[in-house]
Each structure stands twice: as structure tokens, then as C-alpha cells.
Design a protein around this motif. Structure first.
Motif, PDB file in Angstrom:
ATOM      1  N   LYS A 197      24.914 -19.380  68.059  1.00  0.00           N
ATOM      2  CA  LYS A 197      25.115 -20.761  68.521  1.00  0.00           C
ATOM      3  C   LYS A 197      25.862 -21.602  67.501  1.00  0.00           C
ATOM      4  O   LYS A 197      26.366 -22.677  67.828  1.00  0.00           O
ATOM      5  CB  LYS A 197      23.767 -21.425  68.822  1.00  0.00           C
ATOM      6  N   GLY A 198      25.919 -21.132  66.245  1.00  0.00           N
ATOM      7  CA  GLY A 198      26.610 -21.888  65.213  1.00  0.00           C
ATOM      8  C   GLY A 198      26.887 -21.026  63.998  1.00  0.00           C
ATOM      9  O   GLY A 198      26.255 -19.990  63.802  1.00  0.00           O
ATOM     10  N   LEU A 199      27.849 -21.473  63.201  1.00  0.00           N
ATOM     11  CA  LEU A 199      28.212 -20.778  61.971  1.00  0.00           C
ATOM     12  C   LEU A 199      28.098 -21.759  60.806  1.00  0.00           C
ATOM     13  O   LEU A 199      28.670 -22.848  60.854  1.00  0.00           O
ATOM     14  CB  LEU A 199      29.649 -20.251  62.058  1.00  0.00           C
ATOM     15  N   VAL A 200      27.344 -21.372  59.799  1.00  0.00           N
ATOM     16  CA  VAL A 200      27.318 -22.098  58.536  1.00  0.00           C
ATOM     17  C   VAL A 200      28.117 -21.236  57.567  1.00  0.00           C
ATOM     18  O   VAL A 200      27.748 -20.090  57.307  1.00  0.00           O
ATOM     19  CB  VAL A 200      25.875 -22.314  58.024  1.00  0.00           C
ATOM     20  N   TYR A 201      29.232 -21.773  57.095  1.00  0.00           N
ATOM     21  CA  TYR A 201      30.091 -21.026  56.181  1.00  0.00           C
ATOM     22  C   TYR A 201      29.980 -21.670  54.810  1.00  0.00           C
ATOM     23  O   TYR A 201      30.307 -22.841  54.628  1.00  0.00           O
ATOM     24  CB  TYR A 201      31.545 -21.010  56.671  1.00  0.00           C
ATOM     25  N   VAL A 202      29.484 -20.900  53.853  1.00  0.00           N
ATOM     26  CA  VAL A 202      29.213 -21.415  52.512  1.00  0.00           C
ATOM     27  C   VAL A 202      30.360 -21.057  51.577  1.00  0.00           C
ATOM     28  O   VAL A 202      30.772 -19.898  51.506  1.00  0.00           O
ATOM     29  CB  VAL A 202      27.869 -20.855  51.971  1.00  0.00           C
ATOM     30  N   VAL A 203      30.862 -22.073  50.870  1.00  0.00           N
ATOM     31  CA  VAL A 203      31.965 -21.898  49.933  1.00  0.00           C
ATOM     32  C   VAL A 203      31.506 -22.381  48.560  1.00  0.00           C
ATOM     33  O   VAL A 203      30.931 -23.467  48.442  1.00  0.00           O
ATOM     34  CB  VAL A 203      33.208 -22.712  50.366  1.00  0.00           C
ATOM     35  N   ASP A 204      31.756 -21.575  47.538  1.00  0.00           N
ATOM     36  CA  ASP A 204      31.495 -21.990  46.160  1.00  0.00           C
ATOM     37  C   ASP A 204      32.632 -22.914  45.757  1.00  0.00           C
ATOM     38  O   ASP A 204      33.714 -22.465  45.386  1.00  0.00           O
ATOM     39  CB  ASP A 204      31.428 -20.767  45.245  1.00  0.00           C
ATOM     40  N   SER A 205      32.397 -24.213  45.844  1.00  0.00           N
ATOM     41  CA  SER A 205      33.457 -25.182  45.574  1.00  0.00           C
ATOM     42  C   SER A 205      33.760 -25.324  44.092  1.00  0.00           C
ATOM     43  O   SER A 205      34.675 -26.045  43.709  1.00  0.00           O
ATOM     44  CB  SER A 205      33.092 -26.543  46.176  1.00  0.00           C
ATOM     45  N   ASN A 206      33.016 -24.601  43.259  1.00  0.00           N
ATOM     46  CA  ASN A 206      33.230 -24.642  41.813  1.00  0.00           C
ATOM     47  C   ASN A 206      34.061 -23.459  41.315  1.00  0.00           C
ATOM     48  O   ASN A 206      34.428 -23.408  40.160  1.00  0.00           O
ATOM     49  CB  ASN A 206      31.868 -24.658  41.094  1.00  0.00           C
ATOM     50  N   ASP A 207      34.357 -22.500  42.194  1.00  0.00           N
ATOM     51  CA  ASP A 207      35.069 -21.285  41.791  1.00  0.00           C
ATOM     52  C   ASP A 207      36.459 -21.254  42.418  1.00  0.00           C
ATOM     53  O   ASP A 207      36.662 -20.714  43.503  1.00  0.00           O
ATOM     54  CB  ASP A 207      34.260 -20.049  42.197  1.00  0.00           C
ATOM     55  N   GLU A 208      37.420 -21.847  41.728  1.00  0.00           N
ATOM     56  CA  GLU A 208      38.798 -21.943  42.240  1.00  0.00           C
ATOM     57  C   GLU A 208      39.387 -20.588  42.595  1.00  0.00           C
ATOM     58  O   GLU A 208      40.160 -20.476  43.538  1.00  0.00           O
ATOM     59  CB  GLU A 208      39.695 -22.623  41.190  1.00  0.00           C
ATOM     60  N   GLU A 209      39.011 -19.555  41.839  1.00  0.00           N
ATOM     61  CA  GLU A 209      39.591 -18.223  42.064  1.00  0.00           C
ATOM     62  C   GLU A 209      39.176 -17.632  43.403  1.00  0.00           C
ATOM     63  O   GLU A 209      39.878 -16.787  43.947  1.00  0.00           O
ATOM     64  CB  GLU A 209      39.203 -17.280  40.927  1.00  0.00           C
ATOM     65  N   MET A 211      33.626 -15.788  68.869  1.00  0.00           N
ATOM     66  CA  MET A 211      33.403 -16.969  68.033  1.00  0.00           C
ATOM     67  C   MET A 211      34.098 -18.218  68.586  1.00  0.00           C
ATOM     68  O   MET A 211      33.887 -19.312  68.080  1.00  0.00           O
ATOM     69  CB  MET A 211      33.886 -16.707  66.593  1.00  0.00           C
ATOM     70  N   LYS A 212      34.891 -18.028  69.623  1.00  0.00           N
ATOM     71  CA  LYS A 212      35.659 -19.161  70.183  1.00  0.00           C
ATOM     72  C   LYS A 212      34.721 -20.312  70.564  1.00  0.00           C
ATOM     73  O   LYS A 212      33.757 -20.121  71.286  1.00  0.00           O
ATOM     74  CB  LYS A 212      36.447 -18.688  71.399  1.00  0.00           C
ATOM     75  N   GLY A 213      35.003 -21.495  70.039  1.00  0.00           N
ATOM     76  CA  GLY A 213      34.239 -22.687  70.383  1.00  0.00           C
ATOM     77  C   GLY A 213      32.918 -22.862  69.659  1.00  0.00           C
ATOM     78  O   GLY A 213      32.242 -23.862  69.848  1.00  0.00           O
ATOM     79  N   ILE A 214      32.515 -21.892  68.854  1.00  0.00           N
ATOM     80  CA  ILE A 214      31.240 -21.987  68.125  1.00  0.00           C
ATOM     81  C   ILE A 214      31.376 -23.079  67.055  1.00  0.00           C
ATOM     82  O   ILE A 214      32.332 -23.076  66.290  1.00  0.00           O
ATOM     83  CB  ILE A 214      30.883 -20.631  67.453  1.00  0.00           C
ATOM     84  N   PRO A 215      30.429 -24.039  67.004  1.00  0.00           N
ATOM     85  CA  PRO A 215      30.515 -25.078  65.975  1.00  0.00           C
ATOM     86  C   PRO A 215      30.313 -24.506  64.567  1.00  0.00           C
ATOM     87  O   PRO A 215      29.545 -23.567  64.379  1.00  0.00           O
ATOM     88  CB  PRO A 215      29.396 -26.055  66.338  1.00  0.00           C
ATOM     89  N   ILE A 216      31.025 -25.109  63.606  1.00  0.00           N
ATOM     90  CA  ILE A 216      30.993 -24.623  62.220  1.00  0.00           C
ATOM     91  C   ILE A 216      30.627 -25.763  61.279  1.00  0.00           C
ATOM     92  O   ILE A 216      31.217 -26.846  61.356  1.00  0.00           O
ATOM     93  CB  ILE A 216      32.375 -24.085  61.792  1.00  0.00           C
ATOM     94  N   PRO A 269      14.498 -20.445  68.944  1.00  0.00           N
ATOM     95  CA  PRO A 269      15.359 -20.807  67.811  1.00  0.00           C
ATOM     96  C   PRO A 269      16.825 -20.471  68.089  1.00  0.00           C
ATOM     97  O   PRO A 269      17.133 -19.422  68.637  1.00  0.00           O
ATOM     98  CB  PRO A 269      14.836 -19.951  66.661  1.00  0.00           C
ATOM     99  N   ALA A 270      17.713 -21.394  67.748  1.00  0.00           N
ATOM    100  CA  ALA A 270      19.146 -21.158  67.895  1.00  0.00           C
ATOM    101  C   ALA A 270      19.594 -20.223  66.774  1.00  0.00           C
ATOM    102  O   ALA A 270      19.266 -20.448  65.611  1.00  0.00           O
ATOM    103  CB  ALA A 270      19.903 -22.485  67.831  1.00  0.00           C
ATOM    104  N   LYS A 271      20.337 -19.186  67.127  1.00  0.00           N
ATOM    105  CA  LYS A 271      20.818 -18.229  66.134  1.00  0.00           C
ATOM    106  C   LYS A 271      22.027 -18.808  65.407  1.00  0.00           C
ATOM    107  O   LYS A 271      23.024 -19.170  66.023  1.00  0.00           O
ATOM    108  CB  LYS A 271      21.210 -16.914  66.795  1.00  0.00           C
ATOM    109  N   ILE A 272      21.911 -18.909  64.092  1.00  0.00           N
ATOM    110  CA  ILE A 272      22.968 -19.446  63.246  1.00  0.00           C
ATOM    111  C   ILE A 272      23.359 -18.378  62.232  1.00  0.00           C
ATOM    112  O   ILE A 272      22.502 -17.872  61.500  1.00  0.00           O
ATOM    113  CB  ILE A 272      22.486 -20.700  62.463  1.00  0.00           C
ATOM    114  N   LEU A 273      24.636 -18.025  62.197  1.00  0.00           N
ATOM    115  CA  LEU A 273      25.125 -17.110  61.168  1.00  0.00           C
ATOM    116  C   LEU A 273      25.382 -17.910  59.896  1.00  0.00           C
ATOM    117  O   LEU A 273      25.943 -19.005  59.950  1.00  0.00           O
ATOM    118  CB  LEU A 273      26.433 -16.441  61.593  1.00  0.00           C
TER     119      LEU A 273
END
Length: 176
Positions: free
Chosen positions: A81-93, A111-116, A12-16
Motif C-alpha cells: 500500500k506504500g513505500l518508505v524509501y530511506v536515504v542516508d542524507s549524510n553519505d554523498e557517495e 508499483m504504479k501509483g503507490i504512495p512514497i 495492517p497496511a503493508k508498507i515496504l
């Protein structure tokens, strides 16, 4: 498709899976596991192996996003191998804080070059920013040292979640 399966199915590819508290990281994780009934905030981290696409296995490291825990994100970088970055797009603050944390984290040499894949989460809520607005507000266009993709999603309904994992799989394949 065969080569993607062979590349990612041996181990399995490690994804943060990162983002500030309340963004929906754990909801995303359990939607991928097919079980998002009882979700509580993450204390520390969760690790789950998922098969979001047939023959593709990811080991997802869902690391808590409270201010105290964010300093520990760096300890989970090894073999990522990759980064999933989660943003609450409903919370402007929280948009600015989320932007600062992502860009600070990406300064780490490992982290250089790691796909996001950026998950513009909570799109099912009435005040959610579009992916275009979120891209502009967070300055994603300045991420020139990374291959990246922004995906509109709702971790609770599952909308966009599996598409985001397919995109991550393709980006990992291309970066090999």
C-alpha cells in the motif's frame, strides 16, 4: 480522522521499507517499535506490525539493502500500500546509487501509483543534505506517477519518524 482509522485499522497496511545498505531502515523500524537499542544490519528482511498513530496499523517489511538482496525487493511488492524509501542524507557517495535503485524499482508495474515517503535520514549528522538538496540531487520532482513526500528525519533520535508515518497514512487514505 475517524475514516482514516477505519480504513487502516481493519488490517495492517503493508508498507515496504527500502533503501540501500546503511541508510537506516532497521533503525527506523525499531524506533517505530519503541526499541532501537541493539540494531544490526538486516540479512534478508524484518517484518513488524507497528501502530505509529493511534488506530493506524502498518505491517512494515524492512528488506535488506545490500546489492545481492536488492534483486529480491520485487518479491515483496504484492499487496503493498506504500513505500518508505530511506536515504542516508549524510553519505554523498551513496546518493546516486540510491537514486538509481529507487527509480529502477519503481519501473515495476505493480508499483504504479503507490504512495512514497522518502526519509532523508541522518539529519542529526553535520554534513546531511537538506530535503531540498536531496530532492534535486535524486530527481524526485520527476516522480510524476506517484504521490510522494520527502521527510527530514533521524531514525536514531526519532525526529521526523512519526511525522513521516502520518504522511504515509494520509497518502494511503487519499489513494483508496
Amino acid at each position: 480522522m475517524g475514516s482514516m482509522c477505519s480504513v487502516l485499522s481493519k488490517q495492517p497496511a503493508k508498507i515496504l521499507v527500502l533503501g540501500i545498505d546503511g541508510a537506516g531502515k532497521t533503525s527506523l523500524l525499531y524506533t517505530l517499535k519503541g526499541n532501537n537499542d541493539m540494531i544490526s544490519p538486516t540479512v534478508g528482511f524484518n517484518v513488524e506490525t507497528v501502530e505509529p498513530l493511534e488506530g493506524v496499523f502498518f505491517e512494515l517489511f524492512d528488506v535488506g539493502g545490500t546489492e545481492k538482496v536488492r534483486n529480491l525487493w520485487i518479491h515483496h511488492i504484492e499487496n503493498t500500500k506504500g513505500l518508505v524509501y530511506v536515504v542516508d542524507s549524510n553519505d554523498e557517495e551513496q546518493i546516486e546509487e540510491s537514486r538509481k535503485e529507487l527509480f529502477k524499482f519503481l519501473k515495476n508495474e505493480e508499483m504504479k501509483g503507490i504512495p512514497i515517503v522518502i526519509i532523508a535520514n541522518k539529519q542529526d549528522l553535520p554534513n546531511a543534505l537538506s530535503t531540498t538538496d536531496l530532492t534535486n540531487r535524486m530527481g524526485f520532482h520527476t516522480l510524476t506517477s506517484h504521490r510522494w513526500h520527502i521527510q527530514a528525519a533521524s531514525a536514531t533520535t526519532g525526529e521526523g519518524v512519526f511525522e513521516s508515518m502520518k504522511k504515509m497514512s494520509n497518502m494511503i487514505k487519499r489513494s483508496k
